[in-house]
Design an enzyme around this catalytic site. Structure first.
Site, mmCIF file in Angstrom:
data_model
loop_
_atom_site.group_PDB
_atom_site.id
_atom_site.type_symbol
_atom_site.label_atom_id
_atom_site.label_comp_id
_atom_site.label_asym_id
_atom_site.label_seq_id
_atom_site.Cartn_x
_atom_site.Cartn_y
_atom_site.Cartn_z
ATOM 1 N N ARG A 102 46.603 50.883 47.605
ATOM 2 C CA ARG A 102 47.045 49.604 48.143
ATOM 3 C C ARG A 102 47.493 49.785 49.600
ATOM 4 O O ARG A 102 48.029 50.837 49.964
ATOM 5 C CB ARG A 102 48.217 49.112 47.300
ATOM 6 C CG ARG A 102 48.854 47.781 47.726
ATOM 7 C CD ARG A 102 47.966 46.636 47.428
ATOM 8 N NE ARG A 102 48.714 45.365 47.344
ATOM 9 C CZ ARG A 102 48.133 44.185 47.504
ATOM 10 N NH1 ARG A 102 46.847 44.111 47.782
ATOM 11 N NH2 ARG A 102 48.836 43.068 47.384
ATOM 12 N N THR A 376 38.899 39.357 46.942
ATOM 13 C CA THR A 376 38.929 40.574 46.152
ATOM 14 C C THR A 376 37.587 40.775 45.439
ATOM 15 O O THR A 376 36.832 39.844 45.238
ATOM 16 C CB THR A 376 40.076 40.467 45.134
ATOM 17 O OG1 THR A 376 41.279 40.152 45.838
ATOM 18 C CG2 THR A 376 40.268 41.732 44.353
ATOM 19 N N THR A 394 40.234 44.968 47.758
ATOM 20 C CA THR A 394 40.291 43.716 48.496
ATOM 21 C C THR A 394 40.528 43.928 49.981
ATOM 22 O O THR A 394 40.922 45.020 50.407
ATOM 23 C CB THR A 394 41.415 42.829 47.913
ATOM 24 O OG1 THR A 394 41.335 41.522 48.433
ATOM 25 C CG2 THR A 394 42.783 43.421 48.213
ATOM 26 N N ASP A 418 50.565 39.108 51.375
ATOM 27 C CA ASP A 418 50.992 39.272 49.989
ATOM 28 C C ASP A 418 52.468 39.617 49.863
ATOM 29 O O ASP A 418 52.985 39.737 48.748
ATOM 30 C CB ASP A 418 50.139 40.338 49.299
ATOM 31 C CG ASP A 418 48.854 39.752 48.756
ATOM 32 O OD1 ASP A 418 48.655 38.541 48.899
ATOM 33 O OD2 ASP A 418 48.034 40.504 48.197
ATOM 34 N N SER A 437 50.671 42.912 44.024
ATOM 35 C CA SER A 437 49.278 42.497 43.826
ATOM 36 C C SER A 437 49.113 41.949 42.419
ATOM 37 O O SER A 437 49.973 42.116 41.553
ATOM 38 C CB SER A 437 48.349 43.697 44.041
ATOM 39 O OG SER A 437 47.022 43.392 43.670
ATOM 40 N N SER A 438 47.972 41.296 42.196
ATOM 41 C CA SER A 438 47.608 40.848 40.848
ATOM 42 C C SER A 438 46.398 41.604 40.299
ATOM 43 O O SER A 438 45.953 41.322 39.182
ATOM 44 C CB SER A 438 47.274 39.349 40.869
ATOM 45 O OG SER A 438 48.386 38.596 41.271
ATOM 46 N N GLY A 459 40.252 37.019 42.305
ATOM 47 C CA GLY A 459 40.745 35.685 42.014
ATOM 48 C C GLY A 459 42.237 35.505 42.164
ATOM 49 O O GLY A 459 42.820 34.627 41.519
ATOM 50 N N ALA A 460 42.904 36.353 42.993
ATOM 51 C CA ALA A 460 44.329 36.196 43.239
ATOM 52 C C ALA A 460 45.106 36.289 41.931
ATOM 53 O O ALA A 460 44.750 37.048 41.041
ATOM 54 C CB ALA A 460 44.597 34.886 43.973
#
Length: 563
Positions: A102, A376, A394, A418, A437-438, A459-460
């Site tokens: 990340r 993403t 992403t 984010d 993050s998701s 897709g967030a």
């Protein structure tokens, strides 16, 4: 339906990547193979991964090749200027590991850097130089290759170099992303540095795109390794460009970046073992918590996407998202109550709060600080030896910060968006901190401990709800891989203490929508195959027949290649 029934029901073709002609591009198209498979957001990228498998590489090697190829053909969504997460299951030991690459906040970041009204109005955390986090993709790839791969970066990057130099036809999805971001791309990146613009206009679908600058970067990486990025000319070009436009990233920020090996989030759902990404991704834990709640209810008896099923799933999502906002973030900066959030007992307590006839109008306070966008990407890889890799990565928004490196042609992320703009949030910016993050790259084993599924999606925050639905579609409702991916989706969360709008694809019947409204849900109906709900890719494993069964989302340019 039993697992054996649902897997064999979809095993109707033998080991090829070709698919039969269907009446609609959205019709389920499960692809079967016996040796190796890549399901990705682009057929060209999936082919790059399979090329490496055929040359003797393992699933990790192929995953890195796929990710690098996606940087070329889907550079709006991921690449060396971004970051992500990789979950790997090793066939020889059965061990599952997670690699966190990340992005991080630059060293000059402060908690209140986006708190002012001026910063919010000018979207400083969204577009331009102050939106860029320190990229982690290449460092994560190198860790994966060094510890779990069999090939070198120079070997696996070759398909991506070829794609960048020889070019490819721009897909409708990427062309739409270029058009949608034309204003900001034009503002922050000169046309001569942007391969997606020509004569002051965005390229259209079907036009050929070549990326000589990106190819130059990849050739440097093949020659000199990732040092060419983190302590060499590629990274220096990025830092210089950011600083010239008023950003705060430094060469030291790049040199300090390190990927992190994480213990994956773990759970079970109806006996199936789940491994997904752990913080700083909220995806795995929120997925596990949602499924732990839903395990208390007989969804299969209620019917797929019935009013009752959607109601209970929505309520479960709301409560899990409330905990996500209150407790999750970078584990280096806060204490996370992992045991509670993954507990079946805690989930049962939450399940008991659901009222069959009435939607919750208030959920315990949360901090909704993350809203990743569509850019993403996810891909799943399996090899003949049984190694499995699930990757979600992403640059955040489509084309990230809308900065493209003028010399080396890669897109800079806007991952600083984010972080929360609230300085008091557990997810506010700090030097070296990784934003929440998701992303939820997920590997599932069957009750006997054998590989069952690899799945994920962009897709967030909808990533979490989409992966949960796809898993339920297979396990509860006996769907095939692609059938589960193509099925109508819905999503829900909380904002503060209040539930957000329940959003559904229009293929869900109007009678169901009306029944949900009667329960008190505020509903928004979106398109029939809406990109808002991501672009999932997945592989099912039929261990009895030794088959891999892949599905790829028609909401995007997804495709599956196997052999």
């Amino acid at each position: 339906m039993s697992r054996r029934s649902l897997v064999f029901a979809l095993s109707v073709a033998i080991a090829v990547s070709a698919t039969a002609a269907f009446g609609s591009p959205h019709d389920p198209k499960d692809v079967t193979a016996s040796k190796g498979m890549v399901a990705a957001a682009s057929k060209l990228a999936a082919e790059a991964g399979v090329e490496i498998l055929k040359k003797g590489g393992n699933a990790v090697d192929a995953a890195v090749a796929t990710g690098l190829a996606l940087n070329v053909v889907e550079s709006n969504a991921s690449g060396i200027g971004g970051g992500g997460f990789m979950v790997v299951r090793l066939a020889d030991t059965g061990k599952v590991i997670a690699i966190d690459y990340r992005e991080e906040a630059p060293g000059a970041s402060t908690k209140d850097m986006y708190a002012s009204e001026k910063a919010k109005a000018e979207k400083l955390g969204v577009y331009g130089p102050l939106a860029v986090g320190v990229p982690g993709t290449l460092a994560g790839y190198q860790m994966a290759l060094d510890q779990y791969g069999t090939m070198t970066l120079a070997e696996v990057i070759q398909p991506a170099i070829r794609l960048a130099e020889e070019g490819f036809e721009l897909s409708p999805t990427v062309a739409k992303a270029v058009e949608s971001n034309f204003e900001n791309l034009s503002k922050f990146t000169p046309e001569k540095a942007n391969p997606f613009l020509m004569d002051g206009l965005p390229l259209e679908a079907g036009q050929k795109v070549t990326q000589p600058n990106l190819a130059k970067a990849f050739r440097l990486l093949a020659k000199d390794g990732i040092g060419a990025f983190y302590n060499g000319p590629i990274g220096h070009s990025m830092v210089d460009n950011i600083q010239k436009q008023g950003g705060i990233m430094t060469a030291n920020d790049l040199q300090r970046y390190k990927p992190v090996l994480r213990v994956p989030a773990e759970g079970t759902y109806r006996g199936y073992k789940i491994y997904s990404m752990s913080p700083p991704s909220s995806g795995g834990i929120t997925l596990v918590e949602s499924l732990n709640i839903l395990e208390n209810f007989p969804l299969s008896d209620w019917g797929h996407n019935s009013p009752k099923t959607i109601h209970y799933m929505t309520e479960a999502f709301k409560m899990a998202f409330s905990d996500r906002g209150n407790f999750l973030g970078d584990p280096s900066f806060l204490n996370i109550p992992f045991e509670m959030l993954e507990s079946k007992k805690y989930a049962k307590m939450l399940a008991d709060r659901i009222d069959d006839g009435k939607a919750m109008q208030e959920v315990p306070a949360t901090d909704p600080s993350v809203d990743e966008h569509w850019s993403t990407t996810h891909f799943s890889v399996a090899d003949a030896a049984g190694n499995i890799v699930a990757v979600t990565q992403t640059v955040n928004y489509f084309f990230g910060s809308c900065l493209i490196d003028p010399e080396y042609g890669f897109v800079y992320n806007n991952e600083m968006d984010d972080f929360s703009t609230n300085p008091e949030s557990v997810n506010s910016p700090e030097p070296g901190k990784r934003p929440l993050s998701s992303m939820s790259p997920t590997i599932v084993l069957d009750p006997d401990g054998k590989p069952f599924m690899s799945v994920g999606t962009p897709g967030a925050w909808r990533i979490i709800t989409s992966v949960a639905q796809i898993m339920s579609n297979v396990i509860d409702f006996g769907m095939s891989m692609d059938e589960a991916i193509e099925a109508p989706r819905f999503t829900a969360r909380v904002l503060g203490a209040k539930p957000d709008v329940l959003q559904l694809e229009s293929r869900i019947p109007e009678s169901t929508v009306e029944a949900l409204k009667l329960r008190g849900h505020e509903v928004k109906v979106r398109g029939d195959y809406d990109l808002y709900f991501g672009g999932a890719q997945g592989i099912l494993f039929d261990s009895g027949k030794g088959l891999l069964i892949g599905g790829a989302d028609s909401r995007r340019d997804g495709d599956v290649v196997g052999y």
